[in-house]
Design an enzyme around this catalytic site. Structure first.
Site, PDB file in Angstrom:
ATOM      1  N   ASN A  89       0.833  -1.204   0.000  1.00 33.78           N
ATOM      2  CA  ASN A  89       0.000   0.000   0.000  1.00 33.78           C
ATOM      3  C   ASN A  89       0.866   1.253   0.000  1.00 33.78           C
ATOM      4  O   ASN A  89       1.963   1.276   0.550  1.00 33.78           O
ATOM      5  CB  ASN A  89      -1.006   0.001   1.166  1.00 33.78           C
ATOM      6  CG  ASN A  89      -0.366  -0.211   2.529  1.00 33.78           C
ATOM      7  OD1 ASN A  89       0.670  -0.861   2.644  1.00 33.78           O
ATOM      8  ND2 ASN A  89      -0.981   0.331   3.560  1.00 33.78           N
ATOM      9  N   MET A  90       0.363   2.296  -0.657  1.00 30.69           N
ATOM     10  CA  MET A  90       1.108   3.551  -0.804  1.00 30.69           C
ATOM     11  C   MET A  90       0.177   4.734  -0.536  1.00 30.69           C
ATOM     12  O   MET A  90      -0.860   4.866  -1.189  1.00 30.69           O
ATOM     13  CB  MET A  90       1.690   3.639  -2.228  1.00 30.69           C
ATOM     14  CG  MET A  90       2.735   2.559  -2.528  1.00 30.69           C
ATOM     15  SD  MET A  90       3.170   2.424  -4.298  1.00 30.69           S
ATOM     16  CE  MET A  90       3.727   4.064  -4.683  1.00 30.69           C
ATOM     17  N   GLU A  91       0.564   5.562   0.438  1.00 32.59           N
ATOM     18  CA  GLU A  91      -0.211   6.762   0.796  1.00 32.59           C
ATOM     19  C   GLU A  91       0.703   7.975   0.598  1.00 32.59           C
ATOM     20  O   GLU A  91       1.914   7.857   0.744  1.00 32.59           O
ATOM     21  CB  GLU A  91      -0.639   6.676   2.266  1.00 32.59           C
ATOM     22  CG  GLU A  91      -1.450   5.422   2.572  1.00 32.59           C
ATOM     23  CD  GLU A  91      -1.427   5.046   4.062  1.00 32.59           C
ATOM     24  OE1 GLU A  91      -0.782   5.750   4.873  1.00 32.59           O
ATOM     25  OE2 GLU A  91      -2.056   4.031   4.402  1.00 32.59           O
ATOM     26  N   HIS A 102      -3.830   0.709  -2.894  1.00 30.61           N
ATOM     27  CA  HIS A 102      -3.915  -0.464  -2.020  1.00 30.61           C
ATOM     28  C   HIS A 102      -2.896  -1.510  -2.488  1.00 30.61           C
ATOM     29  O   HIS A 102      -2.517  -1.542  -3.665  1.00 30.61           O
ATOM     30  CB  HIS A 102      -5.325  -1.052  -2.046  1.00 30.61           C
ATOM     31  CG  HIS A 102      -6.375  -0.133  -1.495  1.00 30.61           C
ATOM     32  ND1 HIS A 102      -7.385  -0.559  -0.671  1.00 30.61           N
ATOM     33  CD2 HIS A 102      -6.550   1.212  -1.631  1.00 30.61           C
ATOM     34  CE1 HIS A 102      -8.148   0.466  -0.338  1.00 30.61           C
ATOM     35  NE2 HIS A 102      -7.666   1.547  -0.914  1.00 30.61           N
ATOM     36  N   GLU A 104      -3.108  -4.676  -3.095  1.00 28.19           N
ATOM     37  CA  GLU A 104      -3.543  -5.552  -4.178  1.00 28.19           C
ATOM     38  C   GLU A 104      -3.503  -4.810  -5.514  1.00 28.19           C
ATOM     39  O   GLU A 104      -3.078  -5.361  -6.538  1.00 28.19           O
ATOM     40  CB  GLU A 104      -4.982  -6.065  -3.929  1.00 28.19           C
ATOM     41  CG  GLU A 104      -5.130  -6.917  -2.684  1.00 28.19           C
ATOM     42  CD  GLU A 104      -5.448  -6.108  -1.426  1.00 28.19           C
ATOM     43  OE1 GLU A 104      -4.969  -4.951  -1.310  1.00 28.19           O
ATOM     44  OE2 GLU A 104      -6.165  -6.619  -0.556  1.00 28.19           O
ATOM     45  N   CYS A 129     -10.009  -5.486   0.992  1.00 25.48           N
ATOM     46  CA  CYS A 129     -11.168  -4.619   1.235  1.00 25.48           C
ATOM     47  C   CYS A 129     -12.112  -4.696   0.029  1.00 25.48           C
ATOM     48  O   CYS A 129     -11.752  -5.216  -1.031  1.00 25.48           O
ATOM     49  CB  CYS A 129     -10.710  -3.184   1.487  1.00 25.48           C
ATOM     50  SG  CYS A 129     -10.147  -2.339   0.000  1.00 25.48           S
ATOM     51  N   CYS A 132     -10.734  -3.319  -3.265  1.00 24.35           N
ATOM     52  CA  CYS A 132      -9.787  -4.185  -3.979  1.00 24.35           C
ATOM     53  C   CYS A 132     -10.494  -5.373  -4.637  1.00 24.35           C
ATOM     54  O   CYS A 132     -10.101  -5.802  -5.711  1.00 24.35           O
ATOM     55  CB  CYS A 132      -8.699  -4.684  -3.038  1.00 24.35           C
ATOM     56  SG  CYS A 132      -7.540  -3.372  -2.624  1.00 24.35           S
TER      57      CYS A 132
HETATM   58 ZN   LIG Z   1      -7.913  -2.659  -0.546  1.00 21.18          ZN
END
Ligand SMILES: [Zn+2]
Length: 294
Positions: A89-91, A102, A104, A129, A132
């Protein structure tokens, strides 16, 4: 070895460390294991393919960028070729949460950008989630995609997403990861612009036909390109900038040290990526962003 792997590496069993050492020790490790490498690592470590994907999850999660959540998710996508692709995941600080990637999405897009033809399975350290599940429902592997989660029997995407809504409900027959070439051309020969054009030509935008691609140049002059991936449910669509940032991050490069960027899209598209691309890159400290149209 890239410093981000050190902690996860220290916790791996010695037999797996021995098998992975020649691959991970390269500073330019591309966050993937080719089918040939997978075979070798399985034979040295004694792990089967499913156990290997689970064992690699902490290394994939080490690629996460989580200034907001501090919650690191790792994913391993298995291509039909046998290659394993990392995702995390990358924010991005200073941008809306909608710009988040996300794990995935990261692993799937990684495989797609490396021209994998289709996915067989995805292994994740937390349950996918809803976003995804919907994102993966766009894939040409369809609801047969296997999902492996710790402590649970492997299930299919169809089991995780019953009564699904997907591309076929909108009469779309070209699915995500199907080979496409839209054939757009531009006069500019600059390598960065051509990389962004290549992204646009291989992008998946069957709903809006607003094909687009982004290419980023990092401080060392390397180019990372991304393609737009639309989704039948629209909101889970992944913009081309995010795809390019995935390749930048997985290569071990700093998404906050992008020197130059180009977005290529149509001159009168139904949807434009321009404002969002410029704004997110500004938050990442890059102001040299060019907009080229075909
Ligand atoms: Zn997700």
């Amino acid at each position: 070895m890239q410093a981000r792997f050190h902690d996860a590496w220290a916790k791996l069993p010695a037999s797996l460390q021995a098998a992975l050492e020649p691959i991970l020790s390269a500073n330019d490790f591309p966050a993937m294991l080719t089918a040939e490498q997978v075979k070798t690592v399985m034979s040295i470590s004694g792990l089967d393919d499913s156990a290997l994907a689970f064992a690699l999850l902490p290394l994939a999660a080490a690629c996460a960028l989580t200034p907001v959540s501090h919650f690191k998710v790792g994913a391993i996508a298995r291509g039909i070729s046998g290659t394993l692709y990392f995702g995390a995941n990358m924010e991005f600080s200073g941008t809306p949460l909608q710009q988040t990637i996300h794990a995935e999405q990261c692993a799937v897009t990684h495989a797609w950008l490396r021209n994998e033809a289709s996915l067989v399975s995805i292994t994740v350290n937390y349950t996918p989630c809803g976003h995804c599940r919907q994102f993966m429902n766009e894939l040409n592997s369809g609801t047969d995609l296997h999902i492996h989660l710790p402590g649970r029997p492997a299930s299919t995407l169809g089991q995780y997403l019953p009564d699904s809504f997907g591309p076929k409900d909108l009469d779309i027959t070209t699915l995500l990861m199907d080979p496409v070439d839209h054939g757009y051309k531009i006069a500019e020969t600059d390598a960065l612009t051509q990389a962004a054009l290549d992204g646009a030509n291989h992008s998946h935008a069957p709903y809006s036909q607003s094909h687009s691609g982004v290419a980023l140049e990092t401080a060392d002059g390397t180019i990372y390109a991304g393609r737009y991936a639309e989704n039948a449910a629209f909101n889970p669509s992944l913009p081309p900038l995010q795809a390019a940032l995935i390749m930048t991050n997985l290569a071990g490069k700093d998404c906050g040290a992008i020197r130059r960027a180009v977005l290529v899209e149509g001159s009168q598209p139904m949807l434009t990526q321009w404002d969002a691309t410029k704004a997110t890159l500004a938050a990442l400290g890059c102001s040299d962003v060019k907009h080229v149209t075909f």
